[in-house]
Motif scaffolding. Structure first.
Motif, PDB file in Angstrom:
ATOM      1  N   MET A  80     -38.684  71.420  83.266  1.00 29.12           N
ATOM      2  CA  MET A  80     -37.593  71.990  84.073  1.00 29.12           C
ATOM      3  C   MET A  80     -36.925  70.911  84.923  1.00 29.12           C
ATOM      4  SD  MET A  80     -37.912  75.449  86.248  1.00 29.12           S
ATOM      5  CE  MET A  80     -36.593  76.668  86.123  1.00 29.12           C
ATOM      6  N   ALA A  81     -37.761  70.067  85.517  1.00 28.71           N
ATOM      7  CA  ALA A  81     -37.203  69.008  86.355  1.00 28.71           C
ATOM      8  C   ALA A  81     -36.367  68.032  85.539  1.00 28.71           C
ATOM      9  CB  ALA A  81     -38.314  68.261  87.083  1.00 28.71           C
ATOM     10  N   ALA A  82     -36.580  68.028  84.212  1.00 25.15           N
ATOM     11  CA  ALA A  82     -35.797  67.131  83.366  1.00 25.15           C
ATOM     12  C   ALA A  82     -34.316  67.467  83.432  1.00 25.15           C
ATOM     13  CB  ALA A  82     -36.294  67.222  81.924  1.00 25.15           C
ATOM     14  N   GLU A  83     -33.997  68.728  83.724  1.00 28.30           N
ATOM     15  CA  GLU A  83     -32.594  69.126  83.835  1.00 28.30           C
ATOM     16  C   GLU A  83     -31.918  68.468  85.030  1.00 28.30           C
ATOM     17  OE1 GLU A  83     -31.600  73.350  83.444  1.00 28.30           O
ATOM     18  OE2 GLU A  83     -33.690  73.650  82.885  1.00 28.30           O
ATOM     19  N   LEU A  84     -32.705  67.972  85.949  1.00 27.09           N
ATOM     20  CA  LEU A  84     -32.150  67.448  87.189  1.00 27.09           C
ATOM     21  C   LEU A  84     -31.617  66.033  87.034  1.00 27.09           C
ATOM     22  CD1 LEU A  84     -34.965  68.707  89.522  1.00 27.09           C
ATOM     23  CD2 LEU A  84     -32.608  69.479  89.576  1.00 27.09           C
ATOM     24  N   GLY A  85     -32.135  65.309  86.083  1.00 30.52           N
ATOM     25  CA  GLY A  85     -31.673  63.939  85.911  1.00 30.52           C
ATOM     26  C   GLY A  85     -32.790  62.940  86.079  1.00 30.52           C
ATOM     27  N   ASP A  86     -32.458  61.694  85.825  1.00 27.45           N
ATOM     28  CA  ASP A  86     -33.455  60.631  85.759  1.00 27.45           C
ATOM     29  C   ASP A  86     -34.055  60.258  87.114  1.00 27.45           C
ATOM     30  OD1 ASP A  86     -32.981  60.501  83.110  1.00 27.45           O
ATOM     31  OD2 ASP A  86     -31.603  58.802  83.239  1.00 27.45           O
ATOM     32  N   ASP A  87     -33.368  60.606  88.192  1.00 32.55           N
ATOM     33  CA  ASP A  87     -33.861  60.142  89.492  1.00 32.55           C
ATOM     34  C   ASP A  87     -34.873  61.102  90.100  1.00 32.55           C
ATOM     35  OD1 ASP A  87     -31.847  61.997  89.820  1.00 32.55           O
ATOM     36  OD2 ASP A  87     -31.167  61.152  91.725  1.00 32.55           O
ATOM     37  N   TRP A  88     -35.294  62.115  89.328  1.00 29.81           N
ATOM     38  CA  TRP A  88     -36.320  63.032  89.824  1.00 29.81           C
ATOM     39  C   TRP A  88     -37.629  62.785  89.096  1.00 29.81           C
ATOM     40  CZ3 TRP A  88     -36.059  66.372  93.879  1.00 29.81           C
ATOM     41  CH2 TRP A  88     -34.790  66.633  94.423  1.00 29.81           C
ATOM     42  N   CYS A  89     -38.713  62.855  89.851  1.00 24.76           N
ATOM     43  CA  CYS A  89     -40.039  62.714  89.285  1.00 24.76           C
ATOM     44  C   CYS A  89     -40.714  64.080  89.315  1.00 24.76           C
ATOM     45  CB  CYS A  89     -40.826  61.690  90.098  1.00 24.76           C
ATOM     46  SG  CYS A  89     -42.545  61.531  89.591  1.00 24.76           S
ATOM     47  N   ASP A  90     -41.109  64.563  88.153  1.00 20.92           N
ATOM     48  CA  ASP A  90     -41.750  65.863  88.022  1.00 20.92           C
ATOM     49  C   ASP A  90     -43.218  65.739  88.427  1.00 20.92           C
ATOM     50  OD1 ASP A  90     -42.808  68.268  87.289  1.00 20.92           O
ATOM     51  OD2 ASP A  90     -41.917  68.291  85.291  1.00 20.92           O
ATOM     52  N   VAL A  91     -43.581  66.327  89.549  1.00 19.46           N
ATOM     53  CA  VAL A  91     -44.956  66.163  90.036  1.00 19.46           C
ATOM     54  C   VAL A  91     -45.936  67.039  89.261  1.00 19.46           C
ATOM     55  CG1 VAL A  91     -44.096  65.618  92.326  1.00 19.46           C
ATOM     56  CG2 VAL A  91     -44.889  67.922  91.854  1.00 19.46           C
ATOM     57  N   THR A  92     -45.406  67.969  88.466  1.00 26.74           N
ATOM     58  CA  THR A  92     -46.284  68.823  87.667  1.00 26.74           C
ATOM     59  C   THR A  92     -46.614  68.172  86.325  1.00 26.74           C
ATOM     60  OG1 THR A  92     -44.452  70.023  86.639  1.00 26.74           O
ATOM     61  CG2 THR A  92     -45.288  70.879  88.721  1.00 26.74           C
ATOM     62  N   ALA A  93     -45.909  67.085  86.009  1.00 31.64           N
ATOM     63  CA  ALA A  93     -46.161  66.383  84.761  1.00 31.64           C
ATOM     64  C   ALA A  93     -46.987  65.132  85.046  1.00 31.64           C
ATOM     65  CB  ALA A  93     -44.834  66.001  84.093  1.00 31.64           C
ATOM     66  N   ASP A  94     -47.217  64.358  84.022  1.00 31.02           N
ATOM     67  CA  ASP A  94     -47.929  63.100  84.218  1.00 31.02           C
ATOM     68  C   ASP A  94     -47.099  62.176  85.102  1.00 31.02           C
ATOM     69  OD1 ASP A  94     -50.030  63.908  82.685  1.00 31.02           O
ATOM     70  OD2 ASP A  94     -49.249  63.033  80.835  1.00 31.02           O
ATOM     71  N   ARG A  95     -47.779  61.333  85.792  1.00 27.00           N
ATOM     72  CA  ARG A  95     -47.110  60.414  86.702  1.00 27.00           C
ATOM     73  C   ARG A  95     -46.083  59.557  85.967  1.00 27.00           C
ATOM     74  NH1 ARG A  95     -48.009  58.280  91.611  1.00 27.00           N
ATOM     75  NH2 ARG A  95     -49.721  59.720  91.860  1.00 27.00           N
ATOM     76  N   ALA A  96     -44.910  59.496  86.545  1.00 26.61           N
ATOM     77  CA  ALA A  96     -43.878  58.660  85.951  1.00 26.61           C
ATOM     78  C   ALA A  96     -44.205  57.183  86.184  1.00 26.61           C
ATOM     79  CB  ALA A  96     -42.516  58.995  86.565  1.00 26.61           C
ATOM     80  N   GLU A  97     -43.793  56.371  85.251  1.00 31.28           N
ATOM     81  CA  GLU A  97     -44.120  54.946  85.354  1.00 31.28           C
ATOM     82  C   GLU A  97     -43.483  54.288  86.576  1.00 31.28           C
ATOM     83  OE1 GLU A  97     -43.278  52.673  81.888  1.00 31.28           O
ATOM     84  OE2 GLU A  97     -44.501  53.959  80.606  1.00 31.28           O
TER      85      GLU A  97
END
Ligand code: ZN
Length: 137
Positions: free
Chosen positions: A1-18
């Protein structure tokens, strides 16, 4: 869902972003610390679902109203805030959040365009334009 927001958001429910070195558990802790008794969200159960990588915005879902989302701007003061802080930047259903994000993106890209290659205002001869002399009234 957070992917809809754009690249500058980190989804805390997913695996840690690099590109994220933030402690995601600290987000919820800081949020509950900053929300003070006079804040509109005091006593509201909020679940942090994403945070912005470029600033201190967090996106929360309201546990009691799962269709409601809010973007708050944390201050990271590590203490109870006052007044309107932490600021509620956006609040509503998911489509409102997306619309807010799109508006922010548009404003940012507009600012980048108009700020690029801007020169000091010049008159037709290339000399700085002078104000017309004013007559004393
Ligand atoms: Zn993150």
């Amino acid at each position: 869902m957070a992917a809809e927001l754009g690249d500058d958001w980190c989804d805390v429910t997913a695996d840690r972003a690099e590109d994220c070195d933030l402690d995601h558990l600290a987000l919820a802790a800081e949020l509950s610390t900053e929300v003070h008794p006079a804040h509109p969200f005091f006593g509201t159960a909020l679940e942090v679902i994403a945070h912005r990588l470029t600033n201190d915005d967090v996106l929360c879902r309201h546990r009691a109203t799962p269709s409601r989302y809010s973007i708050l701007h944390l201050t990271w003061s590590h203490r109870e805030e006052i007044g309107g802080c932490p600021t509620i930047d956006a609040d509503g259903e998911w489509r409102h959040i997306i619309a807010y994000e799109n508006a922010v993106d548009a404003a940012l890209s507009g600012a980048a365009l108009s700020g690029e290659g801007r020169k000091p205002e010049q008159g037709p001869t290339g000399q700085p334009r002078e104000e017309a002399p004013r007559r004393p009234s």
